[in-house]
Design a protein around this motif. Sequence first.
Motif, short mmCIF file in Angstrom:
data_model
loop_
_atom_site.label_atom_id
_atom_site.label_comp_id
_atom_site.label_asym_id
_atom_site.label_seq_id
_atom_site.Cartn_x
_atom_site.Cartn_y
_atom_site.Cartn_z
N PHE A 183 11.48 -55.45 -72.50
CA PHE A 183 10.10 -54.95 -72.49
C PHE A 183 9.78 -54.32 -73.84
N LYS A 184 8.65 -54.68 -74.44
CA LYS A 184 8.25 -54.16 -75.74
C LYS A 184 6.96 -53.37 -75.58
N ILE A 185 6.97 -52.11 -76.01
CA ILE A 185 5.79 -51.27 -75.99
C ILE A 185 5.21 -51.24 -77.40
N VAL A 186 3.93 -51.58 -77.53
CA VAL A 186 3.30 -51.69 -78.84
C VAL A 186 2.16 -50.68 -78.96
N ARG A 187 2.06 -50.10 -80.14
CA ARG A 187 0.96 -49.19 -80.47
C ARG A 187 0.21 -49.77 -81.66
N ASN A 188 -1.12 -49.69 -81.62
CA ASN A 188 -1.94 -50.20 -82.72
C ASN A 188 -3.26 -49.44 -82.71
N THR B 123 -2.22 -47.82 -87.98
CA THR B 123 -0.84 -47.57 -87.61
C THR B 123 -0.48 -48.46 -86.43
N CYS B 124 0.66 -49.11 -86.54
CA CYS B 124 1.13 -49.95 -85.44
C CYS B 124 2.64 -49.85 -85.36
N GLY B 125 3.15 -50.19 -84.21
CA GLY B 125 4.59 -50.15 -84.05
C GLY B 125 5.05 -50.76 -82.75
N VAL B 126 6.32 -51.02 -82.71
CA VAL B 126 7.00 -51.47 -81.51
C VAL B 126 8.00 -50.37 -81.20
N TYR B 127 7.82 -49.71 -80.06
CA TYR B 127 8.59 -48.53 -79.70
C TYR B 127 10.09 -48.73 -79.90
N LEU C 250 0.99 -59.02 -83.59
CA LEU C 250 1.83 -58.26 -82.67
C LEU C 250 1.81 -58.86 -81.27
N GLN C 251 0.64 -59.32 -80.82
CA GLN C 251 0.55 -59.92 -79.48
C GLN C 251 1.39 -61.20 -79.40
N GLU C 252 1.30 -62.03 -80.43
CA GLU C 252 2.11 -63.25 -80.45
C GLU C 252 3.60 -62.91 -80.43
N PHE C 253 3.98 -61.86 -81.15
CA PHE C 253 5.38 -61.44 -81.20
C PHE C 253 5.86 -60.96 -79.83
N ILE C 254 5.09 -60.10 -79.19
CA ILE C 254 5.58 -59.55 -77.91
C ILE C 254 5.55 -60.58 -76.79
N ASP C 255 4.77 -61.65 -76.96
CA ASP C 255 4.73 -62.71 -75.95
C ASP C 255 5.94 -63.65 -76.03
N LYS C 256 6.69 -63.56 -77.13
CA LYS C 256 7.84 -64.45 -77.32
C LYS C 256 9.13 -63.80 -76.83
N ASP C 257 10.05 -64.63 -76.41
CA ASP C 257 11.41 -64.19 -76.11
C ASP C 257 12.19 -64.32 -77.41
N THR D 44 15.39 -63.06 -80.28
CA THR D 44 16.71 -62.48 -80.49
C THR D 44 16.55 -61.27 -81.42
N ALA D 45 17.59 -60.48 -81.53
CA ALA D 45 17.57 -59.32 -82.42
C ALA D 45 17.34 -59.75 -83.86
N ASP D 46 17.93 -60.86 -84.27
CA ASP D 46 17.73 -61.36 -85.64
C ASP D 46 16.28 -61.79 -85.86
N GLU D 47 15.70 -62.46 -84.88
CA GLU D 47 14.29 -62.89 -84.99
C GLU D 47 13.36 -61.68 -85.05
N GLU D 48 13.69 -60.64 -84.30
CA GLU D 48 12.88 -59.43 -84.34
C GLU D 48 12.95 -58.78 -85.71
N SER D 49 14.14 -58.69 -86.28
CA SER D 49 14.30 -58.11 -87.61
C SER D 49 13.50 -58.88 -88.65
N ILE D 50 13.53 -60.19 -88.55
CA ILE D 50 12.76 -61.03 -89.49
C ILE D 50 11.28 -60.78 -89.31
N PHE D 51 10.81 -60.70 -88.05
CA PHE D 51 9.39 -60.44 -87.81
C PHE D 51 8.98 -59.10 -88.42
N TYR D 52 9.76 -58.05 -88.18
CA TYR D 52 9.40 -56.72 -88.70
C TYR D 52 9.32 -56.73 -90.22
#
Length: 73
Positions: A3-8, A20-24, A49-56, A58-66
């Motif tokens: 579960f990803k909580i996003v602030r924007n 300001t935006c973030g993924v908790y 951010l919406q496209e990102f949180i809608d995807k499943d 990996t930790a590596d993919e998340e790091s690349i996105f950030y």
Amino acid sequence: MPFKIVRNDITRCERYDAITCGVYGCMMHTAFCNKSHSQEVFDNMKKDLQEFIDKDTTADEESIFYEEFTSKY
């Protein structure tokens, strides 16, 4: 998928807007914009951010996105 909580949000300042935006627990980022462009930047950030949180992802993919997200904005 975890579960990803996003602030924007937009903070209106006298000479600029701060978006300001973030993924908790993972990423927090602030972009400073000219007031005439801040809504467009906000909407683009929100879309990315919406496209990102809608995807499943990996930790590596998340790091690349950030990294790419903070470089883009």
